[in-house]
Design a protein around this motif. Structure first.
Motif, PDB file in Angstrom:
ATOM      1  N   ALA A   1     -66.785  15.352 -11.761  1.00 26.50           N
ATOM      2  CA  ALA A   1     -67.640  14.371 -11.098  1.00 26.50           C
ATOM      3  C   ALA A   1     -68.987  14.987 -10.712  1.00 26.50           C
ATOM      4  CB  ALA A   1     -66.939  13.806  -9.862  1.00 26.50           C
ATOM      5  N   LEU A   2     -68.976  16.238 -10.292  1.00 30.46           N
ATOM      6  CA  LEU A   2     -70.239  16.919  -9.975  1.00 30.46           C
ATOM      7  C   LEU A   2     -71.121  17.006 -11.211  1.00 30.46           C
ATOM      8  CD1 LEU A   2     -72.131  18.538  -8.142  1.00 30.46           C
ATOM      9  CD2 LEU A   2     -70.757  20.569  -8.692  1.00 30.46           C
TER      10      LEU A   2
ATOM     11  N   ALA B   1     -54.807  11.623  -3.788  1.00 29.08           N
ATOM     12  CA  ALA B   1     -55.367  12.512  -4.811  1.00 29.08           C
ATOM     13  C   ALA B   1     -54.227  13.172  -5.585  1.00 29.08           C
ATOM     14  CB  ALA B   1     -56.248  13.576  -4.175  1.00 29.08           C
TER      15      ALA B   1
ATOM     16  N   SER C   1     -55.941  22.713  -4.244  1.00 22.12           N
ATOM     17  CA  SER C   1     -55.566  21.325  -4.550  1.00 22.12           C
ATOM     18  C   SER C   1     -54.639  20.783  -3.472  1.00 22.12           C
ATOM     19  CB  SER C   1     -54.868  21.256  -5.905  1.00 22.12           C
ATOM     20  OG  SER C   1     -55.752  21.542  -6.939  1.00 22.12           O
TER      21      SER C   1
ATOM     22  N   ILE D   1     -56.661  19.543  -0.566  1.00 22.36           N
ATOM     23  CA  ILE D   1     -57.309  18.262  -0.867  1.00 22.36           C
ATOM     24  C   ILE D   1     -56.286  17.141  -0.754  1.00 22.36           C
ATOM     25  CG2 ILE D   1     -58.285  16.863  -2.730  1.00 22.36           C
ATOM     26  CD1 ILE D   1     -59.863  19.263  -3.592  1.00 22.36           C
TER      27      ILE D   1
ATOM     28  N   ALA E   1     -57.084  16.982  -8.602  1.00 19.73           N
ATOM     29  CA  ALA E   1     -58.195  16.566  -7.748  1.00 19.73           C
ATOM     30  C   ALA E   1     -59.357  17.551  -7.789  1.00 19.73           C
ATOM     31  CB  ALA E   1     -57.716  16.366  -6.316  1.00 19.73           C
ATOM     32  N   VAL E   2     -59.067  18.843  -7.807  1.00 18.03           N
ATOM     33  CA  VAL E   2     -60.144  19.843  -7.836  1.00 18.03           C
ATOM     34  C   VAL E   2     -60.881  19.779  -9.167  1.00 18.03           C
ATOM     35  CG1 VAL E   2     -60.679  22.309  -7.800  1.00 18.03           C
ATOM     36  CG2 VAL E   2     -59.071  21.361  -6.145  1.00 18.03           C
TER      37      VAL E   2
ATOM     38  N   GLU F   1     -61.140  17.237 -11.162  1.00 20.22           N
ATOM     39  CA  GLU F   1     -61.916  15.997 -11.199  1.00 20.22           C
ATOM     40  C   GLU F   1     -63.170  16.098 -10.341  1.00 20.22           C
ATOM     41  OE1 GLU F   1     -63.690  12.479 -11.759  1.00 20.22           O
ATOM     42  OE2 GLU F   1     -62.222  13.466 -13.044  1.00 20.22           O
ATOM     43  N   SER F   2     -63.087  16.826  -9.221  1.00 21.88           N
ATOM     44  CA  SER F   2     -64.286  16.967  -8.386  1.00 21.88           C
ATOM     45  C   SER F   2     -65.375  17.741  -9.130  1.00 21.88           C
ATOM     46  CB  SER F   2     -63.949  17.631  -7.052  1.00 21.88           C
ATOM     47  OG  SER F   2     -63.659  18.997  -7.207  1.00 21.88           O
ATOM     48  N   TRP F   3     -64.994  18.726  -9.926  1.00 26.35           N
ATOM     49  CA  TRP F   3     -65.983  19.467 -10.724  1.00 26.35           C
ATOM     50  C   TRP F   3     -66.553  18.586 -11.825  1.00 26.35           C
ATOM     51  CZ3 TRP F   3     -67.853  24.583 -10.629  1.00 26.35           C
ATOM     52  CH2 TRP F   3     -67.439  25.315  -9.519  1.00 26.35           C
TER      53      TRP F   3
ATOM     54  N   ALA G   1     -68.245   9.867  -4.460  1.00 23.28           N
ATOM     55  CA  ALA G   1     -68.346   9.691  -5.903  1.00 23.28           C
ATOM     56  C   ALA G   1     -69.297   8.558  -6.279  1.00 23.28           C
ATOM     57  CB  ALA G   1     -66.976   9.432  -6.509  1.00 23.28           C
TER      58      ALA G   1
ATOM     59  N   PRO H   1     -68.820  23.801  -4.527  1.00 23.22           N
ATOM     60  CA  PRO H   1     -67.656  22.912  -4.650  1.00 23.22           C
ATOM     61  C   PRO H   1     -66.346  23.684  -4.495  1.00 23.22           C
ATOM     62  CG  PRO H   1     -68.633  23.327  -6.794  1.00 23.22           C
ATOM     63  CD  PRO H   1     -69.509  23.996  -5.786  1.00 23.22           C
TER      64      PRO H   1
END
Length: 96
Positions: free
Chosen positions: A46-47, A35, A25, A28, A39-40, A42-44, A2, A17
């Motif tokens: 963040a991308l 997490a 999730s 992860i 979490a999933v 948030e990963s999108w 991140a 992703p």
């Protein structure tokens, strides 16, 4: 990841992703117990932030493989094209 800052502004990002069948999730959280359940998502998000922050003066082309339209919305970016593909019976989209 991140906190990653590329040494030069990228011109192309291609990514697959986590989404539904590919990575849950729960998986992860298994790898990173700290997490939370989002979490999933948030990963999108963040991308999307990474792509926006990394675009240099010449712009950035990003291609994202997605099997989940709801997760794709968390990028908070407008798609210029969507290419449907079928992979092993799963309906996917390459999104630019």
């Amino acid at each position: 990841v991140a906190d990653y800052v590329p040494p030069e502004a990228p011109t192309l990002v291609v990514t697959n992703p986590p989404w539904d069948r590919r990575l849950s999730s729960a998986r992860i959280r298994e790898r990173a117990p700290e997490a939370g359940p989002d979490a999933v998502v948030e990963s999108w998000a963040a991308l999307g932030r990474f792509v926006k922050a990394s675009a240099g003066p010449d712009g950035l082309q990003a291609w994202v493989l997605s099997g989940n339209a709801d997760l794709t919305r968390h990028l908070r970016m407008r798609a210029s094209s969507k290419l449907p593909i079928d992979h092993a019976g799963v309906d996917l989209r390459w999104i630019e």
